[in-house]
Design a protein around this motif. Structure first.
Motif, PDB file in Angstrom:
ATOM      1  N   TYR A   1       0.829  -1.204   0.000  1.00  0.00           N
ATOM      2  CA  TYR A   1       0.000   0.000   0.000  1.00  0.00           C
ATOM      3  C   TYR A   1       0.868   1.260   0.000  1.00  0.00           C
ATOM      4  N   LEU A   2       1.893   1.297   0.850  1.00  0.00           N
ATOM      5  CA  LEU A   2       2.771   2.467   0.911  1.00  0.00           C
ATOM      6  C   LEU A   2       3.528   2.649  -0.406  1.00  0.00           C
ATOM      7  N   GLN A   3       3.907   1.538  -1.032  1.00  0.00           N
ATOM      8  CA  GLN A   3       4.585   1.624  -2.324  1.00  0.00           C
ATOM      9  C   GLN A   3       3.649   2.192  -3.392  1.00  0.00           C
TER      10      GLN A   3
ATOM     11  N   THR B   1       0.040   8.133 -16.560  1.00  0.00           N
ATOM     12  CA  THR B   1       0.077   6.973 -15.656  1.00  0.00           C
ATOM     13  C   THR B   1      -0.743   7.206 -14.389  1.00  0.00           C
ATOM     14  N   GLY B   2      -1.379   8.359 -14.294  1.00  0.00           N
ATOM     15  CA  GLY B   2      -2.109   8.702 -13.067  1.00  0.00           C
ATOM     16  C   GLY B   2      -3.255   7.753 -12.758  1.00  0.00           C
ATOM     17  N   ASP B   3      -4.043   7.403 -13.765  1.00  0.00           N
ATOM     18  CA  ASP B   3      -5.188   6.517 -13.526  1.00  0.00           C
ATOM     19  C   ASP B   3      -4.742   5.145 -13.048  1.00  0.00           C
ATOM     20  N   LEU B   4      -3.668   4.642 -13.651  1.00  0.00           N
ATOM     21  CA  LEU B   4      -3.156   3.339 -13.238  1.00  0.00           C
ATOM     22  C   LEU B   4      -2.651   3.386 -11.804  1.00  0.00           C
ATOM     23  N   ALA B   5      -1.974   4.470 -11.451  1.00  0.00           N
ATOM     24  CA  ALA B   5      -1.449   4.607 -10.092  1.00  0.00           C
ATOM     25  C   ALA B   5      -2.581   4.670  -9.072  1.00  0.00           C
TER      26      ALA B   5
END
Length: 368
Positions: free
Chosen positions: A125-127, A143-147
């Motif tokens: 989760y922290l990663q 890449t925001g949506d994937l993150a």
């Protein structure tokens, strides 16, 4: 003269003997105990009522029931208001400030578990949070949506392991010890969390139940089912609080009948004022309904033999049929409610039923 005296005494003796013979009681007639066999039907007991002093017959009849239907019930938890707290990881119980019968609030910490599974999921989760932060850089455009999806997946995994949302939001470094919180407010009715013991996924740690509303499950005879329906109001009284009336509503009626008692379970939602009703308590339920009818016989018409009640039904002038009878509660007027086994208008033996039952057994033994 002597001959005359002898003749007189002889005549007197003969007369005396005749008088004694006339005064002798007649022999008591022997009771007949013969079974009359009928192909495909229960046998009959041949018996003359005059041979059994005190034996008579009475009619099975219908009587009107009041517009209040009473039934016996039991208080139980509303299962929709009961929660089990189970272990979702393999680990060890580190701490627990809660004991059985304690009151807990929703979200209150109740048990702390130690498990490496927490550390692994927390690190993921922290990663994911770190990756989501980096995705905001210009060179990581697109890449925001994937993150965000990775963060949500990692957070969901922690929730599935038993972590509370507020603890996840405060997480900064992976920790092997996690507090499990109560999902509802209520009373701890079972506590199996022993400090230091090992747990596995699926092990029940606590059971918490809410008592502000409870179920009262009443048993209603099948003859009365036409008088009850869902949504009907009722009153419940317990022996513990005889002067307090608990009000509720019928919410469900069992789709099947108990073949042993000929009753259907009726579930009632009841407001538990002052939390006085406890699961397992016996209650007397009064349902306001339409008047009905019940089949009754005098109590003296029944005989209990082995494990059932029986009545002797008249068949013709000098025979009776022994018939098993299912009964309801005794009434105050000395009558018994008949659930099955008899029909209106049939005539049954009243008085000396024990003697008639003994004659029945004698006839069965003689015929075997």
């Amino acid at each position: 003269m002597a001959a005359l005296t002898i003749a007189v005494f002889a005549a007197m003796g003969a007369s005396g003997c005749q008088g004694q013979s006339a005064a002798a009681p007649a022999p008591t007639p022997r009771l007949t105990t013969q079974l009359i066999k009928r192909p495909g039907r229960p046998p009959l007991l041949a018996i003359e009522p005059s041979q059994v002093p005190g034996m008579s017959f009475t009619e099975v009849r219908k009587v009107a029931l009041p517009d209040v239907l009473e039934a016996n019930g039991v208080v139980t938890f509303d299962t929709r208001r009961v929660a089990k707290i189970v272990a979702r990881v393999s680990g060890r119980i580190e701490a627990s400030p809660i004991a059985v019968w304690d009151q807990v609030r929703k979200g209150e910490k109740i048990v702390q578990l130690y498990s490496p599974d927490f550390m692994t999921a927390e690190a993921e989760y922290l990663q994911s949070l770190s990756t989501a932060s980096l995705s905001k850089a210009p060179q990581m455009a697109g890449t925001g949506d994937l993150a965000k999806a990775m963060v949500q997946a990692a957070r969901t995994k922690l929730e599935l392991l038993g972590m509370d949302y507020r603890d996840i939001m405060k997480l900064q470094t992976p920790q092997p010890r996690v507090w499990i919180r109560s999902p509802i407010s209520g009373t701890v009715i079972k506590n199996q969390a022993v400090i230091g013991s090992q747990v596995n996924p699926g092990d029940v740690l606590f059971v918490v139940g809410t008592l502000n509303k409870v179920w009262v499950t009443a048993q209603v005879y099948e003859d009365d089912l036409a008088r009850v329906h869902e949504g009907q109001e009722l009153q419940a009284v317990t022996t513990a609080f005889p002067n307090q009336v608990f009000r509720g509503t019928i919410t469900r009626i069992s789709p099947d009948i108990d073949p042993q008692t000929h009753t259907a379970a009726v579930r009632c939602d009841v407001e538990n004022q002052g939390l006085r009703l406890k699961p397992g308590m016996l209650a007397r339920v009064r349902i306001l309904t339409k008047p009905g009818y019940a089949l009754v016989v005098p109590q003296g018409a029944l005989v209990f033999d082995t494990d059932s009640y029986y009545a002797f039904v008249r068949s013709g002038e000098d025979a009776v049929e022994r018939r098993k009878v299912d009964i309801g509660p005794w009434s105050e007027q000395g009558y018994t409610r008949v659930i099955s086994g008899l029909k209106p208008g049939e005539r049954v033996v009243i008085g000396q039923t024990l003697q008639v039952n003994a004659l029945w057994h004698r006839a069965v033994e003689a015929g075997s």
